[in-house]
Motif scaffolding. Structure first.
Motif, mmCIF file in Angstrom:
data_model
loop_
_atom_site.group_PDB
_atom_site.id
_atom_site.type_symbol
_atom_site.label_atom_id
_atom_site.label_comp_id
_atom_site.label_asym_id
_atom_site.label_seq_id
_atom_site.Cartn_x
_atom_site.Cartn_y
_atom_site.Cartn_z
ATOM 1 N N ASP A 11 4.910 6.957 -9.053
ATOM 2 C CA ASP A 11 4.483 8.291 -8.616
ATOM 3 C C ASP A 11 5.378 9.391 -9.169
ATOM 4 O O ASP A 11 5.617 10.400 -8.515
ATOM 5 C CB ASP A 11 4.438 8.388 -7.078
ATOM 6 N N MET A 12 5.923 9.150 -10.369
ATOM 7 C CA MET A 12 6.709 10.215 -10.994
ATOM 8 C C MET A 12 5.744 11.218 -11.598
ATOM 9 O O MET A 12 4.576 10.927 -11.832
ATOM 10 C CB MET A 12 7.614 9.621 -12.080
ATOM 11 N N LEU A 67 0.832 21.416 -1.293
ATOM 12 C CA LEU A 67 -0.107 20.437 -1.857
ATOM 13 C C LEU A 67 -0.034 19.116 -1.094
ATOM 14 O O LEU A 67 -1.038 18.479 -0.832
ATOM 15 C CB LEU A 67 0.214 20.220 -3.339
ATOM 16 N N ILE A 68 1.189 18.695 -0.784
ATOM 17 C CA ILE A 68 1.345 17.504 0.054
ATOM 18 C C ILE A 68 2.525 17.740 0.992
ATOM 19 O O ILE A 68 3.345 18.624 0.742
ATOM 20 C CB ILE A 68 1.591 16.214 -0.764
ATOM 21 N N SER A 89 0.820 -1.218 0.000
ATOM 22 C CA SER A 89 0.000 0.000 0.000
ATOM 23 C C SER A 89 0.854 1.267 0.000
ATOM 24 O O SER A 89 0.324 2.372 0.029
ATOM 25 C CB SER A 89 -0.895 -0.010 1.242
ATOM 26 N N ALA A 90 2.185 1.120 -0.032
ATOM 27 C CA ALA A 90 3.042 2.318 0.033
ATOM 28 C C ALA A 90 2.927 3.124 -1.258
ATOM 29 O O ALA A 90 2.644 2.584 -2.315
ATOM 30 C CB ALA A 90 4.486 1.889 0.267
ATOM 31 N N GLY A 91 3.174 4.422 -1.170
ATOM 32 C CA GLY A 91 3.058 5.301 -2.342
ATOM 33 C C GLY A 91 1.908 6.273 -2.151
ATOM 34 O O GLY A 91 1.181 6.210 -1.151
ATOM 35 N N PHE A 92 1.760 7.183 -3.121
ATOM 36 C CA PHE A 92 0.699 8.185 -3.001
ATOM 37 C C PHE A 92 -0.662 7.527 -2.828
ATOM 38 O O PHE A 92 -0.972 6.547 -3.505
ATOM 39 C CB PHE A 92 0.616 9.024 -4.279
ATOM 40 N N PRO A 109 6.108 9.593 -2.490
ATOM 41 C CA PRO A 109 6.056 8.987 -3.827
ATOM 42 C C PRO A 109 6.778 7.645 -3.859
ATOM 43 O O PRO A 109 7.754 7.426 -3.137
ATOM 44 C CB PRO A 109 6.773 10.018 -4.710
ATOM 45 N N SER A 110 6.307 6.759 -4.751
ATOM 46 C CA SER A 110 6.897 5.412 -4.832
ATOM 47 C C SER A 110 8.366 5.459 -5.235
ATOM 48 O O SER A 110 9.151 4.600 -4.829
ATOM 49 C CB SER A 110 6.131 4.564 -5.842
ATOM 50 N N TRP A 111 8.751 6.465 -6.052
ATOM 51 C CA TRP A 111 10.152 6.508 -6.472
ATOM 52 C C TRP A 111 11.066 6.763 -5.275
ATOM 53 O O TRP A 111 12.203 6.295 -5.251
ATOM 54 C CB TRP A 111 10.401 7.518 -7.595
#
Ligand code: SF4
Length: 571
Positions: free
Chosen positions: A480-481, A43-44, A12-15, A269-271
Motif C-alpha cells: 500500500d505504498m 480521503l481516508i 485481509s489487513a491493508g487497504f 496501509p500494509s506498510w
C-alpha cells in the motif's frame, strides 16, 4: 526455554479496494493535472497517509467554500455524499471527480430503487459517519438510522421498509436489527449491504481473535471500521490494544502472550502493518531467541541499507562478463555495485508511505534522509569516475543514467517530469541504467559495443532487471505504498504483468537453449538455464501466493542475481 511465540498477521489487513481505488484516482489526477486537488473531507482516516498526500499537494477541505481557486479539482471520497450535495458541488463550475467506492454506490442504488417503490429505509450504522449521511440522501426523506436492534424499538410502525447496513457494519448486529425490524414493518425487504472485504476481515478477525492472547488492532483512532474491529477483538481475545503507530507498543504488553494476532482497519496501509509486525517481533521475540532476532535484524540492515542490491548488481555484472567472455574485473563489479547502491539508497530516502525511518535505517543513518543522499552522491560520483576510464561517451552515458535515476522522484521544471508520467518509465529506466553499467560498459571494454556477445549480455541484463523492477513494484503496491503508473504493475494490472513476465521467462530460456544448441558457451548457457528455474519459481510465487512483507520480497527478488552468478562461476 519459553513457549514459542507465534505472531499472525490478518490476510485481509491493508487497504480495502474502495480506499485503494480512491487513492489511485487522486494520485493519477495529481500526476496529470496542473490544477490544485482537494478532497471533500479526509480521503481516508489515516494520519500518515493524509500527510503523504499533503506532500503531493492533495489537501482535504470540509466545504467547497474553503476553496478559493475555483480552477481546482474536487474529489468525492470513497464514502460518497448525498445526491443533492453532489449537484450543489457541480453547480460551482469546478471539476468534480467521483471516487465513491463502487460497493457504496451499490447500496445507494439499492436505497434509491426501494425508495422509488415507496419503501422507507432503515440504515444500521453510525448516524454521524460520512457514508451513512450520504446514504440518507437517497431515502427520499423517509430514512431512519439505528445503531443496533435496540434503537429499532423507538421507530414508528412502517408499512413497507427496506433495512440496509453501513458497509462496515458487524454481521450479527445487522441480523439482530433485521429481526427486530420485522416486528415494526408490515413488509420488510432485508438488504445485507455489508461489503465483502469487510465480511472477510471480520470473519478472519473473529476466527483468530478467539485463539489469541494478544490482539493488536492497527488503524486511525477516528476510523469507524477500525473501532468496530477493536470491539470484536475485545470481546474475544484475552488482551486487545488499538494503536495507530508501532511506537505505541510497549514491552509490558507482550508479557505472557504467546499467540499474537495483528489486524487492521480498511484504511491502514500494509506498510504500517509491517512496521507494527517488526516492532512486535522485536518486543516479543527478544525474550524467545535473541540470536534469531539479531540475525533477522542484521539481514534487514543489509537489505534496507541497499547493500544487498549492490551485491545483486555486482553479481549480474559477473554473469554478463562471463557471457561476454571478458576476464572478470573487480573494477566493473565495483562500478555497477556502487551505481545500483547509490540510486537505490537515494530513492529509498524519498519513498512515500514507508518513508519514516525504522530501526535498521536509524542505525545506518542518524539523519537518514540527509545522510543517505550524501552517501548516494558519493557512491554515484565514484561509479561515474570509474566509468570515465572507458572514454567520455561511457562517462557521459553513465552520468546521464545516474542523474535521471537521482532526479526521477522529483518534479522538474520545463515539463521534464512528464517522463515520469510515461507508463512503466521507472522500470524501463532502471533496466536501461543497470544494463548499461552491468553489461554494456564491460562489453565495450572487452570486445567492443557491436560484438554479438555484448549485445546478448545487454539484452539479457535489460530483461532480468526489468523483471526485478516490476516485481519490486508489485511488492510496493501490495505494501500500500504510494506508487503510480510509472510502475508497470500499476499501469498494466496484474494479468498483463504476469503474462509479460512469463513471456520474458520463455524468451530468455529460448535464447539460452538456442545458445546451448548452437554450441556457443554451452556449459554457461546450461548453467544459466538452470538458474531460470529460480526465475520461474519466483514468478509462480508472486503470482499465486500472498506477496510477502517487503524485506522478504526484496530478498527473494535480488537473490536471483546471486544464484545466476554462482551458476556462471561454476560453469
Ligand atoms: S469498506 Fe467496503 S464499501 Fe467501504 S470503501 Fe472499503 S470496500 Fe468500499
Amino acid at each position: 526455554m519459553g513457549e514459542r511465540i507465534q505472531i499472525t498477521v490478518a490476510k485481509s489487513a491493508g487497504f480495502c479496494p474502495g480506499v485503494k481505488n480512491a487513492i489511485d484516482k487522486v494520485l493519477e489526477l495529481a500526476k496529470h493535472s496542473q490544477k490544485h486537488i482537494y478532497t471533500l473531507g479526509p480521503l481516508i482516516h489515516n494520519k500518515q497517509v493524509i500527510e503523504t498526500l499533503k506532500e503531493k499537494n492533495i489537501n482535504a477541505v470540509n466545504s467547497v467554500d474553503e476553496i478559493k481557486d475555483k480552477n481546482a479539482i474536487l474529489v468525492i471520497r470513497a464514502h460518497g455524499i448525498p445526491p443533492e450535495e453532489e449537484a450543489a458541488l457541480r453547480s460551482h463550475g469546478m471539476e468534480v471527480v467521483d471516487a465513491t467506492c463502487p460497493l457504496v454506490k451499490h447500496v445507494q442504488e439499492n436505497i434509491r430503487e426501494h425508495a422509488q417503490k415507496g419503501y422507507a429505509t432503515i440504515i444500521v450504522g453510525d448516524r454521524d459517519h460520512a457514508e451513512v449521511i450520504g446514504l440518507m440522501g437517497y431515502t427520499q426523506g423517509k430514512g431512519y438510522v439505528v445503531n443496533g436492534p435496540e434503537e429499532i424499538k423507538d421507530l414508528p410502525r412502517l408499512e413497507k421498509a427496506n433495512i440496509v447496513a453501513q458497509t462496515t457494519q458487524e454481521g450479527h448486529v445487522f441480523l439482530a436489527a433485521a429481526d427486530e425490524a420485522r416486528k415494526i414493518a408490515r413488509e420488510l425487504a432485508v438488504s445485507n449491504t455489508i461489503c465483502n472485504p469487510t465480511r472477510q476481515r471480520q470473519k478472519e478477525t473473529v476466527e483468530l481473535s478467539r485463539d489469541s492472547d494478544l490482539v493488536i488492532v492497527v488503524g486511525g483512532k477516528n476510523s469507524a471500521n477500525t473501532a468496530r474491529l477493536f470491539q470484536i477483538c475485545e470481546r474475544l481475545a484475552k488482551k486487545t490494544v488499538h494503536i495507530e503507530k508501532e511506537d505505541e507498543l510497549k514491552a509490558a504488553l507482550f508479557e505472557g502472550a504467546s499467540k499474537i494476532f495483528i489486524t487492521a482497519g480498511a484504511s491502514t496501509p500494509s506498510w504500517m502493518i509491517e512496521k507494527v509486525l517488526e516492532k512486535a517481533r522485536e518486543l516479543a521475540g527478544r525474550a524467545e531467541s535473541p540470536l534469531l532476532e539479531k540475525l533477522a535484524f542484521g539481514w534487514k540492515l543489509l537489505v534496507t541499507g541497499s547493500l544487498y542490491t549492490a551485491v545483486a548488481a555486482a553479481s549480474l555484472t559477473y554473469v554478463c562478463m562471463k557471457l561476454e567472455g571478458a576476464p572478470v574485473s573487480g573494477k566493473f563489479l565495483l562500478m555497477a555495485g556502487l551505481f545500483a547502491f547509490s540510486l537505490h539508497i537515494a530513492n529509498r530516502a524519498v519513498e512515500k508511505g514507508a518513508a519514516a525511518p525504522d530501526r535498521a535505517r536509524k542505525l545506518l543513518f542518524v539523519d537518514y534522509r540527509a545522510q543517505s543522499r550524501f552517501t548516494a552522491m558519493l557512491c554515484g560520483a565514484l561509479a561515474i569516475f570509474l566509468s570515465a576510464a572507458l572514454g567520455w561517451k561511457v562517462f557521459l552515458t553513465a552520468a546521464f543514467f545516474w542523474s535521471a535515476g537521482m532526479l526521477y522522484p522529483y518534479k522538474l521544471p520545463l515539463g521534464f517530469e512528464k517522463f515520469g508520467n510515461f507508463p512503466a518509465s521507472k522500470d524501463i529506466l532502471t533496466a536501461l541504467g543497470w544494463a548499461f553499467m552491468c553489461a554494456y560498459a564491460p562489453g565495450l571494454w572487452h570486445g567492443g559495443a557491436l560484438s554479438n556477445s555484448t549485445q546478448l549480455a545487454v539484452f539479457f541484463a535489460f530483461l532480468l532487471v526489468f523483471t526485478r523492477s516490476v516485481l519490486f513494484g508489485v511488492s510496493h503496491a501490495h505494501s500500500d505504498m504510494i506508487v503510480g503508473n510509472e510502475n508497470f504493475y500499476k499501469a498494466a494490472g496484474p494479468r498483463l504483468t504476469y503474462f509479460t513476465l512469463f513471456a520474458i521467462f520463455i524468451l530468455l530460456s529460448a535464447i539460452l537453449i538456442s545458445l546451448k544448441g548452437a554450441g556457443w558457451k554451452p556449459e554457461l548457457a546450461a548453467s544459466l538455464l538452470t538458474g531460470m528455474l529460480y526465475y520461474l519459481g519466483l514468478m509462480l510465487f508472486f503470482c499465486f501466493s500472498r506477496i510477502p512483507e517487503r524485506i522478504t520480497a526484496e530478498t527473494l527478488i535480488d537473490t536471483q542475481f546471486l544464484i545466476l552468478a554462482a551458476l556462471a562461476w561454476k560453469a
